[in-house]
Design a protein around this motif. Sequence first.
Motif: not given
Length: 176
Positions: A28-29, A39-40, A82-83, A123-125
């Motif tokens: 999980n982002a 988002g995610v 989860h990160c 982190s790209t969202g």
Amino acid sequence: MEKVIHGVKIECVQGDITKQEGFDAIVNAANAQLMPGGGVAGAIHRAAGPGLAEECRPLAPIKPGQAVITGGHNLPNRYVIHCLGPVYGVDQPSDKLLADCYRNALKLAEQHGITSIAFPAISTGIFGYPMEEAARVAFEAIFELIPSLKSIKVIRFVLWDRKALEIHERVLGNMF
């Protein structure tokens, strides 16, 4: 696309992180509070059900680069790791913190005997990390750890759209 390095398969697919049947864990982002969001994180919490937020509550807050593990609840996966990725241009050094997400997730996976893990593009969202740079950081961190992995045999990147998939495939192909 897939590559095999030291017996570990790395693959990139386009799809939904919440529908990764046959994978022990998904990543999980997450946000710092480990709660549903956009988002995610929002998609994973919706698919997992309210039990995931309950299990997450005592584990929060986490800092950029950190990872924690919970059960998968209503997901087809036994675990969710989860990160908290860095906010690009805010959390510094962004590349080290992003790499730490992947390293710490893989270390947790190893501690739990996980054999297959699926990552989103952390982190790209909304956190704004440029996709190509994020892919390079992710693959470098993973390549660095692969020789020490014992249980993990499959690492999948699940990318939401065609453009993200193409970028990840190109970066992986250029690095390997």
